[in-house]
Motif scaffolding. Sequence first.
Motif, PDB file in Angstrom:
ATOM      1  N   ASP A 218       0.838  -1.201   0.000  1.00 39.96           N
ATOM      2  CA  ASP A 218       0.000   0.000   0.000  1.00 39.96           C
ATOM      3  C   ASP A 218       0.873   1.252   0.000  1.00 39.96           C
ATOM      4  O   ASP A 218       1.988   1.256   0.550  1.00 39.96           O
ATOM      5  CB  ASP A 218      -0.909   0.011   1.225  1.00 39.96           C
ATOM      6  N   GLY A 221       1.098   6.909   3.738  1.00 39.09           N
ATOM      7  CA  GLY A 221       0.345   8.148   3.903  1.00 39.09           C
ATOM      8  C   GLY A 221       1.141   9.380   3.520  1.00 39.09           C
ATOM      9  O   GLY A 221       2.376   9.399   3.517  1.00 39.09           O
ATOM     10  N   ASP A 265      -5.239  10.781   1.359  1.00 38.48           N
ATOM     11  CA  ASP A 265      -5.101   9.838   2.466  1.00 38.48           C
ATOM     12  C   ASP A 265      -6.433   9.191   2.833  1.00 38.48           C
ATOM     13  O   ASP A 265      -7.488   9.836   2.821  1.00 38.48           O
ATOM     14  CB  ASP A 265      -4.555  10.552   3.715  1.00 38.48           C
ATOM     15  N   VAL A 266      -6.336   7.897   3.173  1.00 35.99           N
ATOM     16  CA  VAL A 266      -7.390   7.214   3.894  1.00 35.99           C
ATOM     17  C   VAL A 266      -6.900   7.157   5.338  1.00 35.99           C
ATOM     18  O   VAL A 266      -5.996   6.391   5.673  1.00 35.99           O
ATOM     19  CB  VAL A 266      -7.649   5.797   3.345  1.00 35.99           C
ATOM     20  N   VAL A 267      -7.449   8.019   6.178  1.00 38.76           N
ATOM     21  CA  VAL A 267      -6.889   8.235   7.511  1.00 38.76           C
ATOM     22  C   VAL A 267      -7.332   7.126   8.459  1.00 38.76           C
ATOM     23  O   VAL A 267      -8.530   6.842   8.587  1.00 38.76           O
ATOM     24  CB  VAL A 267      -7.303   9.610   8.071  1.00 38.76           C
ATOM     25  N   GLY A 268      -6.353   6.492   9.090  1.00 40.41           N
ATOM     26  CA  GLY A 268      -6.629   5.457  10.073  1.00 40.41           C
ATOM     27  C   GLY A 268      -6.528   5.991  11.486  1.00 40.41           C
ATOM     28  O   GLY A 268      -6.548   7.202  11.719  1.00 40.41           O
ATOM     29  N   ASN A 274      -5.814   0.695  12.749  1.00 41.08           N
ATOM     30  CA  ASN A 274      -5.960   0.896  11.306  1.00 41.08           C
ATOM     31  C   ASN A 274      -4.922   1.899  10.813  1.00 41.08           C
ATOM     32  O   ASN A 274      -4.853   3.028  11.308  1.00 41.08           O
ATOM     33  CB  ASN A 274      -7.366   1.413  10.982  1.00 41.08           C
ATOM     34  N   THR A 276      -2.892   4.527   8.255  1.00 40.49           N
ATOM     35  CA  THR A 276      -3.182   5.546   7.259  1.00 40.49           C
ATOM     36  C   THR A 276      -2.425   5.200   5.981  1.00 40.49           C
ATOM     37  O   THR A 276      -1.224   4.914   6.030  1.00 40.49           O
ATOM     38  CB  THR A 276      -2.759   6.936   7.759  1.00 40.49           C
ATOM     39  N   TYR A 277      -3.118   5.225   4.856  1.00 41.33           N
ATOM     40  CA  TYR A 277      -2.462   4.958   3.576  1.00 41.33           C
ATOM     41  C   TYR A 277      -3.068   5.874   2.527  1.00 41.33           C
ATOM     42  O   TYR A 277      -4.081   6.551   2.768  1.00 41.33           O
ATOM     43  CB  TYR A 277      -2.607   3.483   3.176  1.00 41.33           C
ATOM     44  N   ALA A 278      -2.452   5.924   1.354  1.00 37.99           N
ATOM     45  CA  ALA A 278      -2.877   6.858   0.315  1.00 37.99           C
ATOM     46  C   ALA A 278      -3.443   6.107  -0.884  1.00 37.99           C
ATOM     47  O   ALA A 278      -2.998   4.998  -1.207  1.00 37.99           O
ATOM     48  CB  ALA A 278      -1.712   7.738  -0.116  1.00 37.99           C
ATOM     49  N   VAL A 279      -4.409   6.722  -1.530  1.00 40.46           N
ATOM     50  CA  VAL A 279      -5.022   6.164  -2.739  1.00 40.46           C
ATOM     51  C   VAL A 279      -5.170   7.285  -3.766  1.00 40.46           C
ATOM     52  O   VAL A 279      -5.055   8.475  -3.436  1.00 40.46           O
ATOM     53  CB  VAL A 279      -6.405   5.538  -2.431  1.00 40.46           C
TER      54      VAL A 279
END
Length: 710
Positions: A218, A221, A265-268, A274, A276-279
């Motif tokens: 993945d 972030g 970011d998809v903030v965890g 969970n 945090t990762y980027a899409v």
Amino acid sequence: MNKSVLALLIPVLLSSISYAQTDPENVSDIDLEHIVVTGSRIVESIDEVPATITIISRQQIEAQLKVSSELQAMLATLVPGMAASTGTSSNSSQTLRGRSPLVMIDGVPQSTPLRNGALGIRTIDANSIERIEVIKGATSIYGNGAAGGIINYITKRPDGNSTITGEVSLSSRFSAVEFEDTAGQRLEAMINGHINKFSYVASASYEENGLQKDAEGDVIGLKYGLSDAVMQNYFAKLGYQFTDDISMQVVFNHYQSEQDSDLMDVVGDINSGNKTYAVKAPKGTVAPGEPQGPNNQNIMLKYTDETLFYNTQLVIDAYAQEVENIFFFSPVLANLDEGYSGGQSLIKSDKKGLRATLNSQFEWDNIEATFIYGIDALNDVTSQPLVDGRIWVPEMDMDNLAGFLQTKWVFQDGFIIKAGVRRENIDLVVNDYSTLKLCKTPDVCSVPVNVVGDTLTYSATTYNVGIRYNWQAYFQPFANYSQGSDISDIGRLLRTATVNDIADIQTQASIIDNYEIGFTSVVNNNFRLEFSAYRSTSELGTTNSYDAATGIYMPVRAPQEIYGYEALVNYSFSHNLDVTASYAWVEGKDTKNNIYLGAKQISAPKGTINVNWSPVEDARIAFTYLYVGDRKRFDPVDGAYVGDKGPIDSYHVVNVSGYYNFANNWDAYIGIENLLNQDYYPAKSQAYTYGGYNIKALGTTVNMGIKYQF
């Protein structure tokens, strides 16, 4: 203010400060491994310094560059007492012995202590650095901001006496876990030489990152991220030798790194586990804000007269620096009533400085005496506005004038005494301003305060004394006491003011008292052991306390005590194989409330192993192992960890690099970061509970390149 400084200088000026009084360009490469210039502002043997020093050589820098160009990772791997790297553009939490270090290039400060944005370590590309000197422990030798010590990047010097020599290198870096869109490229070039009395060095580095992916494939972030980041660095050093004794040198450096990405970011949440990762941003949407990253440029002028008068050298350093560091877009800076869904801050800092340093040396029957003395003057104008025009931290205009005096006494039986004093006078002007209204939700906001400005004045006299006894090679003990005067991060105090008059804000300077004992042991010239234990105290610190009502972290000024120890062992099995191992442990408390300090200051235990092996004449392999231990000092609040007080679990990271000289002047090299593809959160990502910080580390990443030398 001027009178008090002159009063100090007239009596008998003793000090130790600045970059290279005796020009290190006249010192051989072999000698360079045994000297240090940062801690005393003159060239001296490392075995005459009563303190713990780490020197990172050019060979070590080149080995680390084959894995990664990030200086944070290099310092974490090679400097005991330096907190583990974060894997981002920020050096937040990457303290030195639990306190913030002052970062310099050739003695010129790069940090922005008036509003510490923790981007000071990334201010120059490693390709332009000859060596790095790290002096540990609070010191006032270079003025404000050196509560934890000094990191001095000493830039490249002309090589030999050739008219022109140089090198060009091209490499590519990519994820071995998930290759797609991860390939980046890096180009380095450097030329240098001598033409009669003229010398020069010029280098340029350009690097484009692909996507940075973790061990699960993945994208990491974006907060202080390096995905899609573009870095460029341009460096030049020009020198002219007017006579045998008089020379002048001009240095220019421009460094810029920007992350311009179409990701989001998809903030965890670290409490829920969970990440945090980027899409990729949804079609038709654009990531908010401008490209984030550090941006600075420096120009430095140095004049040296080796024989100003009897046994005395004069060095005059003049410098100017401009900083414009842009941070990530944050919803914390929202104010919907005024149309702001968030905001993006930048730290602007303009520094101009002048240093005049004299170095007088004398010798009597069994005594060598060195006196270093002079004046430092600095103007630093720093602020932290938002990109949208709102003012978060008002402009702070600081004038700093200091006189210093340091002595070193070397007795022929190996007994060394160093003692010094520095008188600091600071005027800090802040005009009337209003704190910023920030909203956690549309209905929960901070209350803006109109603050009457003023001129804040600071004055302090700080002292240092150290003793070293080179009794035998196998036992060389030392002890030192040093003080630092620190007004770091006044900007954080101003932006969270809750009173109407700046005089009522607790902006007092911290005086840090640092104590250290240790020893060095050398056996048969192939075994070296270093050990030190230290303690530092301050009546005032700057930690944070979470205000649940507004969602803002408020500064807390309370006395602090930080203590720890470090050990390093180096063994050369042969001329082509050596191993270095280190271990560092640090702890700290708010002594008023008897609570441990969080991860912004105190790092988890750290161990390293570095192996350098040359199996054949034209090849070399470097192996590094990093261990970060547990630190679990805090309990959850209402079922969740808060602030910088999350629990840290241990992890292990292995890197390897190597090169082969396959033809005349041609090298091929490879570096692998996280060789075993460990799936882990870096220490900061575990401890920081703030939204978006819980990003995982890089998975296995490969760097391959080729270099041509001429």
